[in-house]
Design an enzyme around this catalytic site. Structure first.
Site, short mmCIF file in Angstrom:
data_model
loop_
_atom_site.label_atom_id
_atom_site.label_comp_id
_atom_site.label_asym_id
_atom_site.label_seq_id
_atom_site.Cartn_x
_atom_site.Cartn_y
_atom_site.Cartn_z
N THR A 4 -2.98 -12.29 -1.31
CA THR A 4 -1.57 -11.84 -1.10
C THR A 4 -0.81 -10.98 -1.53
O THR A 4 0.58 -11.67 -1.59
CB THR A 4 -2.04 -11.02 0.50
OG1 THR A 4 -2.82 -11.09 1.85
CG2 THR A 4 -1.29 -10.21 0.85
N LYS A 57 -5.75 -4.86 1.58
CA LYS A 57 -5.25 -6.21 2.24
C LYS A 57 -4.16 -5.35 3.14
O LYS A 57 -4.07 -6.10 4.10
CB LYS A 57 -5.71 -7.24 1.57
CG LYS A 57 -4.67 -8.47 2.37
CD LYS A 57 -5.29 -8.41 3.49
CE LYS A 57 -4.34 -9.31 4.01
NZ LYS A 57 -4.01 -11.07 3.52
#
Length: 307
Positions: free
Chosen positions: A102, A177
């Protein structure tokens, strides 16, 4: 390598999620899998597989056609890809790098732009769900890639994920995300407050969760984080701590600012998790924010930190 041949895979980074993902790839891929992590102890997760340890990132890149990375954040992704001794620094480079980490959206798009002239395609494919889901190969994966690149990597992503979604071009996987994570962190706060409120008003927490799960207040957080961590008040070290939540929240707020969105709920979450760290709850599983609520610290404490 042509798209029809079996590629040699590389995998870099074996953290809480990365380790199970790498193990699944090593067990399910019919071709070679080379692996690298700077922590020698991390390789234990691959015991019983055919994965081969590479001596360095350059050595991995010298053999691997497609490399997957699971790293703490953007700076590490940049260093592994483009730093001294990184994947793109040798005479032979991978054809494709897939980032399962991420990061910021800007990082993903910058990496793609900088790797393209070197002949390396880049896709962002951050993952969601729990460590248990990672072990089962049932992660949700949000992919940022063009259609042709997605077609090449999707079968490999199916080794680690049961839901693989192309969200758009490069960077769009990170957009989805980050939104997913913000919703989880914010919902965790809401569930924590209501669990404490319900108990103080006379309803047993387990009964509360059972009842709400049958109504429209049900959620993934309620069924997972609340039941498994918040109800027993078990927040192990080595999981996903408030510090990691703050990193992702910072990415979300950066994207919101760039996009002209006033993300007030996410700002509130940042103040809560900042207060959790300030009051000694850092380093342990992030649903421990319920302890902050239970001690009546909450947003007052967070405002005291100047956030």
């Amino acid at each position: 390598m042509t798209p029809s041949t079996t590629p040699t895979l590389g995998f870099v980074g074996f953290g809480n999620i990365g380790g199970p993902m790498c193990r699944n790839m090593a067990l399910k891929h019919t071709g070679d899998v080379l692996v690298f992590d700077r922590n020698p102890a991390a390789y234990a997760v691959l015991d019983g597989t055919q994965a081969r340890q590479a001596a360095s990132l350059q050595a991995l890149a010298a053999e691997a056609d497609i490399v997957f990375m699971s790293l703490p954040g953007g700076p590490q992704v940049e260093a592994v890809c483009l730093g001294e001794g990184g994947l793109a620094s040798g005479a032979r480079r991978p054809q494709i790098i897939v980032d399962l980490s991420t990061t910021t959206v800007a990082t993903a798009r910058s990496m793609a732009a900088r790797l393209a002239p070197l002949g390396v395609a880049f896709a962002d494919a951050p993952v969601a769900r729990t460590v248990e889901a990672a072990r089962r190969g049932e992660l949700a994966i949000m992919v940022g890639a063009d259609e042709a690149l997605f077609a090449r990597i999707e079968p490999l992503l199916r080794f680690i994920g049961s839901d693989v979604t192309r969200c758009g071009g490069v960077g769009c996987g990170q957009v989805v995300k980050l939104i997913n994570n913000a919703l989880v962190f914010e919902n965790t706060l809401a569930v924590a407050e209501m669990m404490v409120l319900g108990e103080r008003a006379g309803v047993e927490p387990a009964l509360l969760l059972d009842a709400v799960a049958k109504g429209s207040g049900d959620s993934f957080v309620l069924r997972n984080h609340a039941r498994r961590a918040m109800l027993p008040r078990e927040f192990p070290a080595g999981g996903f701590p408030p510090e990691y939540a703050l990193k992702d929240i910072g990415y979300v707020l950066e994207l919101a600012q760039q996009s002209g969105v006033a993300a007030h709920a996410t700002e509130l979450a940042r103040r809560y998790y900042s207060a959790a760290v300030a009051h000694g709850l850092g380093g342990r599983y992030f649903p421990n924010v319920i302890e902050l609520v239970d001690r009546n610290l909450g947003i007052a404490a967070a405002q005291g930190q100047g956030a």
